[in-house]
Design a protein around this motif. Sequence first.
Motif, PDB file in Angstrom:
ATOM      1  N   HIS A  71       0.825  -1.219   0.000  1.00  0.00           N
ATOM      2  CA  HIS A  71       0.000   0.000   0.000  1.00  0.00           C
ATOM      3  C   HIS A  71       0.856   1.267   0.000  1.00  0.00           C
ATOM      4  CE1 HIS A  71       0.711  -0.433   4.350  1.00  0.00           C
ATOM      5  NE2 HIS A  71       0.461   0.860   4.441  1.00  0.00           N
ATOM      6  N   GLU A  72       2.047   1.199   0.619  1.00  0.00           N
ATOM      7  CA  GLU A  72       2.966   2.339   0.605  1.00  0.00           C
ATOM      8  C   GLU A  72       3.643   2.456  -0.757  1.00  0.00           C
ATOM      9  OE1 GLU A  72       3.893   4.926   2.629  1.00  0.00           O
ATOM     10  OE2 GLU A  72       2.092   4.350   3.736  1.00  0.00           O
ATOM     11  N   ALA A  73       4.052   1.300  -1.297  1.00  0.00           N
ATOM     12  CA  ALA A  73       4.739   1.268  -2.593  1.00  0.00           C
ATOM     13  C   ALA A  73       3.843   1.817  -3.707  1.00  0.00           C
ATOM     14  CB  ALA A  73       5.168  -0.161  -2.921  1.00  0.00           C
ATOM     15  N   LEU A  74       2.553   1.530  -3.619  1.00  0.00           N
ATOM     16  CA  LEU A  74       1.629   1.946  -4.678  1.00  0.00           C
ATOM     17  C   LEU A  74       1.462   3.464  -4.759  1.00  0.00           C
ATOM     18  CD1 LEU A  74      -1.107  -0.853  -4.535  1.00  0.00           C
ATOM     19  CD2 LEU A  74       0.758  -0.577  -6.179  1.00  0.00           C
ATOM     20  N   LYS A  75       1.916   4.176  -3.734  1.00  0.00           N
ATOM     21  CA  LYS A  75       1.903   5.636  -3.791  1.00  0.00           C
ATOM     22  C   LYS A  75       2.941   6.151  -4.796  1.00  0.00           C
ATOM     23  CE  LYS A  75       0.338   6.221   1.002  1.00  0.00           C
ATOM     24  NZ  LYS A  75       0.712   6.641   2.371  1.00  0.00           N
ATOM     25  N   LYS A  76       3.902   5.280  -5.149  1.00  0.00           N
ATOM     26  CA  LYS A  76       4.944   5.650  -6.111  1.00  0.00           C
ATOM     27  C   LYS A  76       4.663   5.057  -7.494  1.00  0.00           C
ATOM     28  CE  LYS A  76       9.167   5.363  -4.265  1.00  0.00           C
ATOM     29  NZ  LYS A  76      10.323   4.741  -3.565  1.00  0.00           N
ATOM     30  N   VAL A  77       3.422   4.560  -7.656  1.00  0.00           N
ATOM     31  CA  VAL A  77       3.015   3.906  -8.905  1.00  0.00           C
ATOM     32  C   VAL A  77       1.872   4.699  -9.533  1.00  0.00           C
ATOM     33  CG1 VAL A  77       2.025   1.791  -9.908  1.00  0.00           C
ATOM     34  CG2 VAL A  77       3.674   1.627  -8.022  1.00  0.00           C
ATOM     35  N   GLY A  78       1.931   4.876 -10.847  1.00  0.00           N
ATOM     36  CA  GLY A  78       0.806   5.445 -11.592  1.00  0.00           C
ATOM     37  C   GLY A  78       0.215   4.329 -12.436  1.00  0.00           C
ATOM     38  N   ALA A  79      -1.104   4.225 -12.482  1.00  0.00           N
ATOM     39  CA  ALA A  79      -1.698   3.090 -13.209  1.00  0.00           C
ATOM     40  C   ALA A  79      -3.020   3.454 -13.867  1.00  0.00           C
ATOM     41  CB  ALA A  79      -1.913   1.919 -12.253  1.00  0.00           C
ATOM     42  N   ILE A  80      -3.229   2.894 -15.053  1.00  0.00           N
ATOM     43  CA  ILE A  80      -4.526   2.959 -15.725  1.00  0.00           C
ATOM     44  C   ILE A  80      -4.868   1.535 -16.143  1.00  0.00           C
ATOM     45  CG2 ILE A  80      -5.889   3.989 -17.586  1.00  0.00           C
ATOM     46  CD1 ILE A  80      -3.580   6.005 -17.934  1.00  0.00           C
ATOM     47  N   ILE A  81      -5.818   0.920 -15.441  1.00  0.00           N
ATOM     48  CA  ILE A  81      -6.165  -0.463 -15.770  1.00  0.00           C
ATOM     49  C   ILE A  81      -7.633  -0.603 -16.196  1.00  0.00           C
ATOM     50  CG2 ILE A  81      -4.362  -1.551 -14.365  1.00  0.00           C
ATOM     51  CD1 ILE A  81      -6.510  -2.052 -12.223  1.00  0.00           C
ATOM     52  N   GLU A  82      -8.331   0.528 -16.249  1.00  0.00           N
ATOM     53  CA  GLU A  82      -9.709   0.509 -16.742  1.00  0.00           C
ATOM     54  C   GLU A  82      -9.907   1.709 -17.652  1.00  0.00           C
ATOM     55  OE1 GLU A  82     -12.004   0.570 -13.184  1.00  0.00           O
ATOM     56  OE2 GLU A  82     -11.744  -1.568 -12.769  1.00  0.00           O
ATOM     57  N   ARG A  83     -11.088   1.776 -18.272  1.00  0.00           N
ATOM     58  CA  ARG A  83     -11.406   2.924 -19.120  1.00  0.00           C
ATOM     59  C   ARG A  83     -11.356   4.216 -18.289  1.00  0.00           C
ATOM     60  NH1 ARG A  83     -10.131   2.728 -23.474  1.00  0.00           N
ATOM     61  NH2 ARG A  83     -10.907   1.304 -25.041  1.00  0.00           N
ATOM     62  N   PRO A  84     -10.875   5.323 -18.862  1.00  0.00           N
ATOM     63  CA  PRO A  84     -10.819   6.592 -18.129  1.00  0.00           C
ATOM     64  C   PRO A  84     -12.182   6.949 -17.531  1.00  0.00           C
ATOM     65  CG  PRO A  84      -9.725   6.794 -20.259  1.00  0.00           C
ATOM     66  CD  PRO A  84     -10.359   5.432 -20.230  1.00  0.00           C
ATOM     67  N   ASN A  85     -12.194   7.332 -16.264  1.00  0.00           N
ATOM     68  CA  ASN A  85     -13.444   7.599 -15.562  1.00  0.00           C
ATOM     69  C   ASN A  85     -13.344   8.926 -14.812  1.00  0.00           C
ATOM     70  OD1 ASN A  85     -16.007   7.236 -14.586  1.00  0.00           O
ATOM     71  ND2 ASN A  85     -15.403   5.851 -12.943  1.00  0.00           N
ATOM     72  N   PHE A  86     -13.776  10.005 -15.484  1.00  0.00           N
ATOM     73  CA  PHE A  86     -13.759  11.333 -14.877  1.00  0.00           C
ATOM     74  C   PHE A  86     -15.185  11.893 -14.849  1.00  0.00           C
ATOM     75  CE2 PHE A  86      -9.488  10.811 -16.687  1.00  0.00           C
ATOM     76  CZ  PHE A  86      -8.689  11.179 -15.613  1.00  0.00           C
ATOM     77  N   TYR A  87     -15.356  13.016 -14.165  1.00  0.00           N
ATOM     78  CA  TYR A  87     -16.671  13.658 -14.130  1.00  0.00           C
ATOM     79  C   TYR A  87     -16.925  14.352 -15.468  1.00  0.00           C
ATOM     80  CZ  TYR A  87     -16.911  12.719  -9.151  1.00  0.00           C
ATOM     81  OH  TYR A  87     -16.961  12.089  -7.931  1.00  0.00           O
ATOM     82  N   PRO A  88     -17.977  13.952 -16.194  1.00  0.00           N
ATOM     83  CA  PRO A  88     -18.200  14.475 -17.550  1.00  0.00           C
ATOM     84  C   PRO A  88     -18.491  15.969 -17.599  1.00  0.00           C
ATOM     85  CG  PRO A  88     -20.059  13.108 -16.836  1.00  0.00           C
ATOM     86  CD  PRO A  88     -18.975  12.928 -15.829  1.00  0.00           C
ATOM     87  N   TYR A  89     -19.099  16.537 -16.529  1.00  0.00           N
ATOM     88  CA  TYR A  89     -19.498  17.951 -16.527  1.00  0.00           C
ATOM     89  C   TYR A  89     -18.366  18.870 -16.054  1.00  0.00           C
ATOM     90  CZ  TYR A  89     -20.159  16.755 -11.599  1.00  0.00           C
ATOM     91  OH  TYR A  89     -19.957  16.288 -10.319  1.00  0.00           O
ATOM     92  N   MET A  90     -17.241  18.282 -15.618  1.00  0.00           N
ATOM     93  CA  MET A  90     -16.099  19.080 -15.182  1.00  0.00           C
ATOM     94  C   MET A  90     -15.066  19.163 -16.296  1.00  0.00           C
ATOM     95  SD  MET A  90     -15.765  17.671 -11.251  1.00  0.00           S
ATOM     96  CE  MET A  90     -14.121  18.324 -10.972  1.00  0.00           C
ATOM     97  N   THR A  91     -14.266  20.223 -16.287  1.00  0.00           N
ATOM     98  CA  THR A  91     -13.225  20.390 -17.306  1.00  0.00           C
ATOM     99  C   THR A  91     -12.041  19.464 -17.005  1.00  0.00           C
ATOM    100  OG1 THR A  91     -12.036  22.117 -16.095  1.00  0.00           O
ATOM    101  CG2 THR A  91     -13.852  22.822 -17.545  1.00  0.00           C
ATOM    102  N   ALA A  92     -11.149  19.382 -17.993  1.00  0.00           N
ATOM    103  CA  ALA A  92      -9.929  18.574 -17.814  1.00  0.00           C
ATOM    104  C   ALA A  92      -9.144  19.064 -16.606  1.00  0.00           C
ATOM    105  CB  ALA A  92      -9.075  18.658 -19.075  1.00  0.00           C
ATOM    106  N   LYS A  93      -8.999  20.380 -16.519  1.00  0.00           N
ATOM    107  CA  LYS A  93      -8.249  20.981 -15.414  1.00  0.00           C
ATOM    108  C   LYS A  93      -8.916  20.684 -14.069  1.00  0.00           C
ATOM    109  CE  LYS A  93      -6.631  25.481 -13.731  1.00  0.00           C
ATOM    110  NZ  LYS A  93      -6.792  26.948 -13.879  1.00  0.00           N
ATOM    111  N   GLU A  94     -10.239  20.838 -14.014  1.00  0.00           N
ATOM    112  CA  GLU A  94     -10.971  20.601 -12.768  1.00  0.00           C
ATOM    113  C   GLU A  94     -10.878  19.139 -12.330  1.00  0.00           C
ATOM    114  OE1 GLU A  94     -14.413  24.068 -13.302  1.00  0.00           O
ATOM    115  OE2 GLU A  94     -14.756  22.034 -14.046  1.00  0.00           O
ATOM    116  N   ASN A  95     -10.961  18.242 -13.288  1.00  0.00           N
ATOM    117  CA  ASN A  95     -10.854  16.816 -12.959  1.00  0.00           C
ATOM    118  C   ASN A  95      -9.490  16.483 -12.373  1.00  0.00           C
ATOM    119  OD1 ASN A  95     -13.139  14.853 -13.528  1.00  0.00           O
ATOM    120  ND2 ASN A  95     -13.211  16.039 -15.432  1.00  0.00           N
ATOM    121  N   LEU A  96      -8.439  17.028 -12.972  1.00  0.00           N
ATOM    122  CA  LEU A  96      -7.092  16.749 -12.471  1.00  0.00           C
ATOM    123  C   LEU A  96      -6.845  17.430 -11.122  1.00  0.00           C
ATOM    124  CD1 LEU A  96      -4.692  16.737 -15.573  1.00  0.00           C
ATOM    125  CD2 LEU A  96      -6.037  14.882 -14.593  1.00  0.00           C
TER     126      LEU A  96
END
Length: 298
Positions: A71-96
Motif C-alpha cells: 500500500h505504501e509502494a503503490l503511492k509511487k506507482v501510476g496506473a490505468i487499468i480501466e477505461r478513463p473515468n472522470f466527471y463528464p461535466y467538469m473540465t480537464a483541469k478541474e478533474n485533475l
Amino acid sequence: METILSIENLNKRFGPIHAVKNVSLEIQKGNVYGILGPNGSGKSTTLGIVLNVVNKTSGNYSWFGGTMQTHEALKKVGAIIERPNFYPYMTAKENLELVCKIKGIAYTKVHEKLELVGLLDRENSKFSTFSLGMKQRLAIASALLNDPEILILDEPTNGLDPQGIHQIRDIIKMIAAEGTTILLASHLLDEVEKVCTHVLVLRKGEVLYSGRVDGISSNEGFFELQSDDLTQLKSALSKIDAIEKCTEDNGKILAYLKKPLEAKDLNRALFEEKIILNHLVKRKHSLEEQFLELTSKS
C-alpha cells in the motif's frame, strides 16, 4: 540496476480456470516492459494482482526490493487499468485538480501534465466533449500527477483510431525518455515492438518468452533456396552441420539454422556438391512470426 517490481511464481485460479501459471518477472528501473499475449492470456490479471486489486492464489511479488509494504509502494506507482473515468461535466483541469486534492498533490502539476500529454489547449473543455483518445491522454496525465517511478498501462491504445494510437505511443516514448519505468499490457505486437525494450509473452497464463524485445527475433534465421532439383538440394543441405531442418514451401526449400552461416559459405558448400542455385536469400524471423509460432503451440 534498481529493481522496481519482482514477481515470482505467481498463480491465480478462478475456480477451474488457471488464469496465471507460475509467472515470474523482474522489472528494472528505466526500461519499458510489455506483457504481450492474446485476449484471455492473463495479462490484466497479472497487473491486477501487483496493483492489489486482484488476490493472488499463490506466489510472491514485491515492490522496490521489498523495502516497503504494497500500500505504501503503490503511492509511487501510476496506473490505468480501466477505461478513463472522470466527471463528464467538469473540465480537464478541474478533474485533475480533484485528483490532486484527493492525493495531496500540488495543483501546479496539472499544467505540467496537461502540457506533457498535449491537452493544455483543452484544459477548460468539459470531459464529455473529449474523444476517446483525448480521454486516454487525460487518464495518463492523471496517473502522472504524483511523478510515479513506474507507470502501468493496460491496453493503452485499445479502441483508438490510428491517429490516437500514434499519439499515445509518442507520449509513452516521451515518458520513458524522461526515465520513468513503464509496464504495459497489450495484445498488439506492433505496440510492443515500437515502444518496449523488454517483453513477457503469455498464452493461457503461461510464460512463453521473457527477455529483450530484440531477443525474441534474434535466432539465426533461415535461408530460402531454389535449384532445378529440390530433392538433390535437400539431400545436400542435410549434410551441413549448421542447418537444423529443411522444409519445402511453394517450390522453395527453407533451411533453418541452428548456428551462424553466411550465404557465401552455404553457396560454396552446395557448389562443391555440384548444385547450382537459382535463388538464395537469407531471412530473419520477424517478431510477428516468432509470436505466432509461440502462441499457436498447444
